[in-house]
Design a protein around this motif. Structure first.
Motif, PDB file in Angstrom:
ATOM      1  N   ALA A   1     -29.234  69.622  58.418  1.00 24.63           N
ATOM      2  CA  ALA A   1     -28.697  69.137  59.688  1.00 24.63           C
ATOM      3  C   ALA A   1     -29.831  68.779  60.651  1.00 24.63           C
ATOM      4  O   ALA A   1     -29.716  67.818  61.421  1.00 24.63           O
ATOM      5  CB  ALA A   1     -27.786  70.180  60.319  1.00 24.63           C
ATOM      6  N   TYR A   2     -30.908  69.526  60.603  1.00 26.07           N
ATOM      7  CA  TYR A   2     -32.066  69.219  61.441  1.00 26.07           C
ATOM      8  C   TYR A   2     -32.727  67.912  61.001  1.00 26.07           C
ATOM      9  O   TYR A   2     -33.232  67.163  61.830  1.00 26.07           O
ATOM     10  CB  TYR A   2     -33.083  70.356  61.387  1.00 26.07           C
ATOM     11  N   SER A   3     -32.727  67.654  59.703  1.00 31.33           N
ATOM     12  CA  SER A   3     -33.303  66.395  59.206  1.00 31.33           C
ATOM     13  C   SER A   3     -32.495  65.191  59.686  1.00 31.33           C
ATOM     14  O   SER A   3     -33.066  64.162  60.064  1.00 31.33           O
ATOM     15  CB  SER A   3     -33.354  66.408  57.673  1.00 31.33           C
ATOM     16  N   VAL A   4     -31.188  65.320  59.674  1.00 25.57           N
ATOM     17  CA  VAL A   4     -30.339  64.234  60.170  1.00 25.57           C
ATOM     18  C   VAL A   4     -30.539  64.068  61.678  1.00 25.57           C
ATOM     19  O   VAL A   4     -30.637  62.944  62.190  1.00 25.57           O
ATOM     20  CB  VAL A   4     -28.853  64.505  59.824  1.00 25.57           C
ATOM     21  N   ALA A   5     -30.637  65.192  62.393  1.00 26.86           N
ATOM     22  CA  ALA A   5     -30.900  65.130  63.835  1.00 26.86           C
ATOM     23  C   ALA A   5     -32.257  64.478  64.099  1.00 26.86           C
ATOM     24  O   ALA A   5     -32.420  63.727  65.070  1.00 26.86           O
ATOM     25  CB  ALA A   5     -30.848  66.525  64.451  1.00 26.86           C
TER      26      ALA A   5
ATOM     27  N   LEU B   1     -26.036  61.862  71.716  1.00 24.74           N
ATOM     28  CA  LEU B   1     -24.865  62.648  71.344  1.00 24.74           C
ATOM     29  C   LEU B   1     -24.871  63.005  69.857  1.00 24.74           C
ATOM     30  O   LEU B   1     -24.568  64.148  69.485  1.00 24.74           O
ATOM     31  CB  LEU B   1     -23.596  61.878  71.716  1.00 24.74           C
ATOM     32  N   LEU B   2     -25.236  62.059  68.999  1.00 32.36           N
ATOM     33  CA  LEU B   2     -25.269  62.335  67.558  1.00 32.36           C
ATOM     34  C   LEU B   2     -26.327  63.391  67.207  1.00 32.36           C
ATOM     35  O   LEU B   2     -26.082  64.283  66.387  1.00 32.36           O
ATOM     36  CB  LEU B   2     -25.518  61.047  66.779  1.00 32.36           C
ATOM     37  N   GLY B   3     -27.496  63.291  67.826  1.00 32.04           N
ATOM     38  CA  GLY B   3     -28.528  64.295  67.584  1.00 32.04           C
ATOM     39  C   GLY B   3     -28.097  65.672  68.051  1.00 32.04           C
ATOM     40  O   GLY B   3     -28.322  66.683  67.369  1.00 32.04           O
TER      41      GLY B   3
ATOM     42  N   PHE C   1     -33.654  62.174  62.278  1.00 33.79           N
ATOM     43  CA  PHE C   1     -33.458  60.735  62.115  1.00 33.79           C
ATOM     44  C   PHE C   1     -32.916  60.110  63.402  1.00 33.79           C
ATOM     45  O   PHE C   1     -33.435  59.098  63.883  1.00 33.79           O
ATOM     46  CB  PHE C   1     -32.509  60.451  60.945  1.00 33.79           C
ATOM     47  N   PHE C   2     -31.868  60.725  63.958  1.00 34.24           N
ATOM     48  CA  PHE C   2     -31.309  60.213  65.212  1.00 34.24           C
ATOM     49  C   PHE C   2     -32.321  60.348  66.349  1.00 34.24           C
ATOM     50  O   PHE C   2     -32.369  59.513  67.252  1.00 34.24           O
ATOM     51  CB  PHE C   2     -30.006  60.924  65.564  1.00 34.24           C
ATOM     52  N   GLY C   3     -33.136  61.379  66.311  1.00 31.60           N
ATOM     53  CA  GLY C   3     -34.169  61.558  67.323  1.00 31.60           C
ATOM     54  C   GLY C   3     -35.231  60.467  67.255  1.00 31.60           C
ATOM     55  O   GLY C   3     -35.661  59.950  68.290  1.00 31.60           O
ATOM     56  N   PHE C   4     -35.651  60.129  66.038  1.00 33.66           N
ATOM     57  CA  PHE C   4     -36.631  59.041  65.894  1.00 33.66           C
ATOM     58  C   PHE C   4     -36.025  57.695  66.315  1.00 33.66           C
ATOM     59  O   PHE C   4     -36.704  56.867  66.923  1.00 33.66           O
ATOM     60  CB  PHE C   4     -37.178  58.969  64.470  1.00 33.66           C
ATOM     61  N   CYS C   5     -34.756  57.481  65.986  1.00 39.01           N
ATOM     62  CA  CYS C   5     -34.080  56.251  66.437  1.00 39.01           C
ATOM     63  C   CYS C   5     -34.008  56.201  67.959  1.00 39.01           C
ATOM     64  O   CYS C   5     -34.270  55.161  68.575  1.00 39.01           O
ATOM     65  CB  CYS C   5     -32.680  56.165  65.837  1.00 39.01           C
ATOM     66  N   ALA C   6     -33.671  57.338  68.585  1.00 40.17           N
ATOM     67  CA  ALA C   6     -33.612  57.399  70.047  1.00 40.17           C
ATOM     68  C   ALA C   6     -34.994  57.168  70.648  1.00 40.17           C
ATOM     69  O   ALA C   6     -35.129  56.507  71.683  1.00 40.17           O
ATOM     70  CB  ALA C   6     -33.054  58.746  70.497  1.00 40.17           C
ATOM     71  N   MET C   7     -36.029  57.671  69.985  1.00 45.68           N
ATOM     72  CA  MET C   7     -37.398  57.456  70.454  1.00 45.68           C
ATOM     73  C   MET C   7     -37.724  55.961  70.482  1.00 45.68           C
ATOM     74  O   MET C   7     -38.299  55.466  71.462  1.00 45.68           O
ATOM     75  CB  MET C   7     -38.378  58.188  69.541  1.00 45.68           C
ATOM     76  N   VAL C   8     -37.345  55.254  69.444  1.00 44.85           N
ATOM     77  CA  VAL C   8     -37.606  53.810  69.378  1.00 44.85           C
ATOM     78  C   VAL C   8     -36.822  53.069  70.467  1.00 44.85           C
ATOM     79  O   VAL C   8     -37.358  52.180  71.142  1.00 44.85           O
ATOM     80  CB  VAL C   8     -37.272  53.258  67.970  1.00 44.85           C
ATOM     81  N   VAL C   9     -35.565  53.445  70.666  1.00 45.77           N
ATOM     82  CA  VAL C   9     -34.737  52.771  71.670  1.00 45.77           C
ATOM     83  C   VAL C   9     -35.265  53.052  73.079  1.00 45.77           C
ATOM     84  O   VAL C   9     -35.363  52.146  73.904  1.00 45.77           O
ATOM     85  CB  VAL C   9     -33.252  53.194  71.527  1.00 45.77           C
ATOM     86  N   TYR C  10     -35.623  54.307  73.361  1.00 44.92           N
ATOM     87  CA  TYR C  10     -36.190  54.626  74.673  1.00 44.92           C
ATOM     88  C   TYR C  10     -37.532  53.911  74.861  1.00 44.92           C
ATOM     89  O   TYR C  10     -37.852  53.452  75.965  1.00 44.92           O
ATOM     90  CB  TYR C  10     -36.367  56.128  74.853  1.00 44.92           C
ATOM     91  N   GLY C  11     -38.332  53.808  73.813  1.00 45.12           N
ATOM     92  CA  GLY C  11     -39.603  53.095  73.903  1.00 45.12           C
ATOM     93  C   GLY C  11     -39.403  51.613  74.179  1.00 45.12           C
ATOM     94  O   GLY C  11     -40.127  51.019  74.988  1.00 45.12           O
ATOM     95  N   GLY C  12     -38.433  51.006  73.512  1.00 43.82           N
ATOM     96  CA  GLY C  12     -38.123  49.598  73.772  1.00 43.82           C
ATOM     97  C   GLY C  12     -37.632  49.383  75.190  1.00 43.82           C
ATOM     98  O   GLY C  12     -38.003  48.405  75.851  1.00 43.82           O
ATOM     99  N   ASP C  13     -36.814  50.293  75.660  1.00 43.88           N
ATOM    100  CA  ASP C  13     -36.319  50.199  77.031  1.00 43.88           C
ATOM    101  C   ASP C  13     -37.466  50.378  78.028  1.00 43.88           C
ATOM    102  O   ASP C  13     -37.526  49.685  79.044  1.00 43.88           O
ATOM    103  CB  ASP C  13     -35.231  51.235  77.276  1.00 43.88           C
TER     104      ASP C  13
END
Length: 180
Positions: A129-133, A49-51, A135-147
């Motif tokens: 705004a794309y740079s902030v997105a 949602l944040l991205g 950041f959230f995209g890379f965080c989501a990548m890590v969370v999805y990878g951990g899952d």
């Protein structure tokens, strides 16, 4: 001459029994959110949602990079939110014959790759705004990878997506001494 302390024949029997407990009634259970899988799903929903919001508030949301990021974040948001609702209301347990863990493993692994691509595209666009997105995209990548890693271990271990499986292991050893 045989060793008197060691039996001539030795037989070991190992019996494993598995007991699966599944309740097929639909019920609301908020305790799932406090598990690791529930926490990861909530984090995935928030990061998706944040991205999405970051791309949408930029003046360049119509760009192909933004459209791809929006596709990845919104598809991830809706699929993960739907799975969270299924777990909260024990619908996963109701439809236990569907290989939920394998479906989630494939989805999480695929979304790890999709977010890697989307975040890299957003990071190289040069808009704040794309740079902030990104950041959230890379965080989501890590969370999805951990899952995906947790789902892989669960599939390898033969676990259920929801419900309980108790494995009882009983070992019997019989030793007979040889007749002289």
């Amino acid at each position: 001459m045989a060793d008197p302390g060691f039996p001539g024949q030795h037989t070991t029997t190992t019996t494993m029994t598995s007991n699966t407990t599944i309740q097929t009634n639909t019920r609301f259970d908020p305790s799932y959110i406090r598990t690791w899988h529930g926490i990861l799903k909530c984090a995935q929903i928030v990061l998706n949602l944040l991205g999405f919001i970051c791309i949408e508030v930029s003046g360049f949301s119509f760009h192909s990079r933004g459209s791809y990021f929006i596709f990845v974040s919104m598809t991830g948001f809706w699929f993960t939110a739907l799975l969270l609702l299924f777990y909260l209301f024990h619908l996963i347990e109701k439809f236990y014959k569907i290989p939920w863990l394998k479906i989630e493993l494939v989805f999480c692994a695929l979304w790890t790759l999709m977010y890697l691509i989307a975040a890299c595209l957003a990071a190289t666009f040069g808009v704040e705004a794309y740079s902030v997105a990104a950041f959230f995209g890379f965080c989501a990548m890590v969370v999805y990878g951990g899952d995906a890693f947790l789902k892989f271990r669960a599939v390898k271990g033969g676990q259920l997506a929801q419900g309980e499986r108790v494995i009882n292991k009983e070992t019997t050893t019989t030793a007979r001494s040889p007749a002289y």
